[in-house]
Write an enzyme that holds these catalytic residues in place. Structure first.
Site, PDB file in Angstrom:
ATOM      1  N   ARG A 199       0.834  -1.205   0.000  1.00 46.83           N
ATOM      2  CA  ARG A 199       0.000   0.000   0.000  1.00 46.83           C
ATOM      3  C   ARG A 199       0.875   1.265   0.000  1.00 46.83           C
ATOM      4  O   ARG A 199       1.813   1.383   0.780  1.00 46.83           O
ATOM      5  CB  ARG A 199      -0.896  -0.020   1.245  1.00 46.83           C
ATOM      6  CG  ARG A 199      -1.635   1.259   1.531  1.00 46.83           C
ATOM      7  CD  ARG A 199      -2.780   1.496   0.580  1.00 46.83           C
ATOM      8  NE  ARG A 199      -3.569   2.645   1.010  1.00 46.83           N
ATOM      9  CZ  ARG A 199      -4.380   3.329   0.204  1.00 46.83           C
ATOM     10  NH1 ARG A 199      -4.509   2.978  -1.066  1.00 46.83           N
ATOM     11  NH2 ARG A 199      -5.067   4.340   0.666  1.00 46.83           N
ATOM     12  N   HIS A 258       6.307   4.812   6.853  1.00 46.07           N
ATOM     13  CA  HIS A 258       5.785   5.757   7.846  1.00 46.07           C
ATOM     14  C   HIS A 258       6.132   5.246   9.248  1.00 46.07           C
ATOM     15  O   HIS A 258       5.885   4.081   9.580  1.00 46.07           O
ATOM     16  CB  HIS A 258       4.269   5.928   7.704  1.00 46.07           C
ATOM     17  CG  HIS A 258       3.853   6.469   6.362  1.00 46.07           C
ATOM     18  ND1 HIS A 258       4.460   7.562   5.785  1.00 46.07           N
ATOM     19  CD2 HIS A 258       2.886   6.071   5.490  1.00 46.07           C
ATOM     20  CE1 HIS A 258       3.885   7.813   4.611  1.00 46.07           C
ATOM     21  NE2 HIS A 258       2.934   6.918   4.412  1.00 46.07           N
ATOM     22  N   GLN A 259       6.657   6.128  10.080  1.00 45.53           N
ATOM     23  CA  GLN A 259       7.182   5.674  11.374  1.00 45.53           C
ATOM     24  C   GLN A 259       6.121   5.029  12.270  1.00 45.53           C
ATOM     25  O   GLN A 259       6.406   4.069  12.987  1.00 45.53           O
ATOM     26  CB  GLN A 259       7.830   6.849  12.120  1.00 45.53           C
ATOM     27  CG  GLN A 259       9.171   7.245  11.511  1.00 45.53           C
ATOM     28  CD  GLN A 259       9.854   8.342  12.301  1.00 45.53           C
ATOM     29  OE1 GLN A 259       9.207   9.095  13.018  1.00 45.53           O
ATOM     30  NE2 GLN A 259      11.158   8.447  12.144  1.00 45.53           N
ATOM     31  N   GLY A 310      -6.019   0.200   7.373  1.00 50.97           N
ATOM     32  CA  GLY A 310      -6.976   1.284   7.170  1.00 50.97           C
ATOM     33  C   GLY A 310      -8.387   0.736   7.046  1.00 50.97           C
ATOM     34  O   GLY A 310      -8.748  -0.247   7.702  1.00 50.97           O
ATOM     35  N   GLU A 321     -11.186 -20.600  29.252  1.00 54.62           N
ATOM     36  CA  GLU A 321     -10.023 -21.168  29.982  1.00 54.62           C
ATOM     37  C   GLU A 321      -9.491 -20.184  31.033  1.00 54.62           C
ATOM     38  O   GLU A 321      -8.290 -20.118  31.273  1.00 54.62           O
ATOM     39  CB  GLU A 321      -8.910 -21.570  28.997  1.00 54.62           C
ATOM     40  CG  GLU A 321      -9.367 -22.508  27.898  1.00 54.62           C
ATOM     41  CD  GLU A 321      -9.297 -23.974  28.292  1.00 54.62           C
ATOM     42  OE1 GLU A 321      -8.638 -24.292  29.292  1.00 54.62           O
ATOM     43  OE2 GLU A 321      -9.920 -24.792  27.594  1.00 54.62           O
ATOM     44  N   THR A 327     -10.813 -16.179  32.377  1.00 49.62           N
ATOM     45  CA  THR A 327     -10.847 -14.873  31.703  1.00 49.62           C
ATOM     46  C   THR A 327      -9.556 -14.081  31.999  1.00 49.62           C
ATOM     47  O   THR A 327      -8.800 -14.415  32.914  1.00 49.62           O
ATOM     48  CB  THR A 327     -12.042 -14.024  32.187  1.00 49.62           C
ATOM     49  OG1 THR A 327     -11.860 -13.734  33.577  1.00 49.62           O
ATOM     50  CG2 THR A 327     -13.377 -14.741  31.963  1.00 49.62           C
TER      51      THR A 327
END
Ligand SMILES: Cc1cc2nc3c(=O)[nH]c(=O)nc-3n(C[C@H](O)[C@H](O)[C@H](O)COP(=O)(O)OP(=O)(O)OC[C@H]3O[C@@H](n4cnc5c(N)ncnc54)[C@H](O)[C@@H]3O)c2cc1C
Length: 169
Positions: free
Chosen positions: A33, A43-44, A104, A128, A130
């Protein structure tokens, strides 16, 4: 409780797989993308999500392997198995949620698998024991309010087919 400890172990493994799947889908998408003339992998804040998924995958995997080692050697493992289940499931929810964001709006649709990862991970947080129950148990073990019992039933001795250690990818 012996049966639950085996179940929790498999839940930890499954949740670890959800983290890996979230990471792999995010890496693949981020390398395809493009926005603002560059792949979103550049993009960091996208990198940050992928880095966290990688770290969470490695940590969940190691906790799961540790629980398995204790089981294979007949040692008490309730605490380690609980920790592996709790952390893998909680981190799988975080990873699946971040994977949707990396995708996105596509992440919200069922054209991509990541929306399914988020739905799948919720069940494992509930069954198993919570998230809340494991949090309380871990606190009680750390505080010394709960003691680890010996493994109620041993497993047959296990020896690896060869000395090769499974690769951690
Ligand atoms: C997809 C799915 C599959 C399942 N499969 C099985 C199965 O095969 N076999 C089976 O036996 N069960 C199964 N369950 C049931 C599951 O084990 C229970 O839903 C689970 O133990 C929680 O019990 P509950 O739903 O009654 O919630 P409750 O016990 O009512 O809990 C509700 C909320 O209160 C919190 N809570 C409850 N007690 C405490 C406490 N003492 N301290 C702090 N917080 C507390 C819980 O953490 C939770 O947030 C399944 C559940 C799901 C979602």
């Amino acid at each position: 409780m012996f049966a639950l400890e085996q179940g929790r172990y498999t839940v930890a493994a499954g949740a670890t797989g959800v983290i890996r799947a979230s990471r792999d889908a995010s890496v693949s998408y981020a390398l395809q993308r493009e926005t603002f003339g560059t792949k979103i992998a550049n993009h960091q804040l996208v990198k940050q999500k992928i880095a966290e998924m990688e770290a969470d995958y490695q940590m969940a995997h190691l906790l799961w392997l540790r629980a398995g080692y204790l089981k294979n050697t007949g040692q008490a493992n309730a605490r380690a198995t609980s920790l592996a289940k709790w952390q893998a499931t909680v981190r799988s929810e975080k990873a699946a949620s971040m994977a949707i964001e990396v995708h996105g709006a596509n992440g919200y649709s069922n054209d991509y698998p990541v929306e399914r990862y988020l739905r799948n991970c919720k069940a494992a947080i509930i069954y198993e024991g919570t998230r809340d129950i494991h949090t309380l148990m871990q606190a009680d073990w750390a505080l010394g309010l709960k003691s680890e019992k010996s493994a109620r039933k041993g497993l047959p001795p296990w020896s690896p087919p060869d000395a090769r250690v499974a690769a951690v990818d």
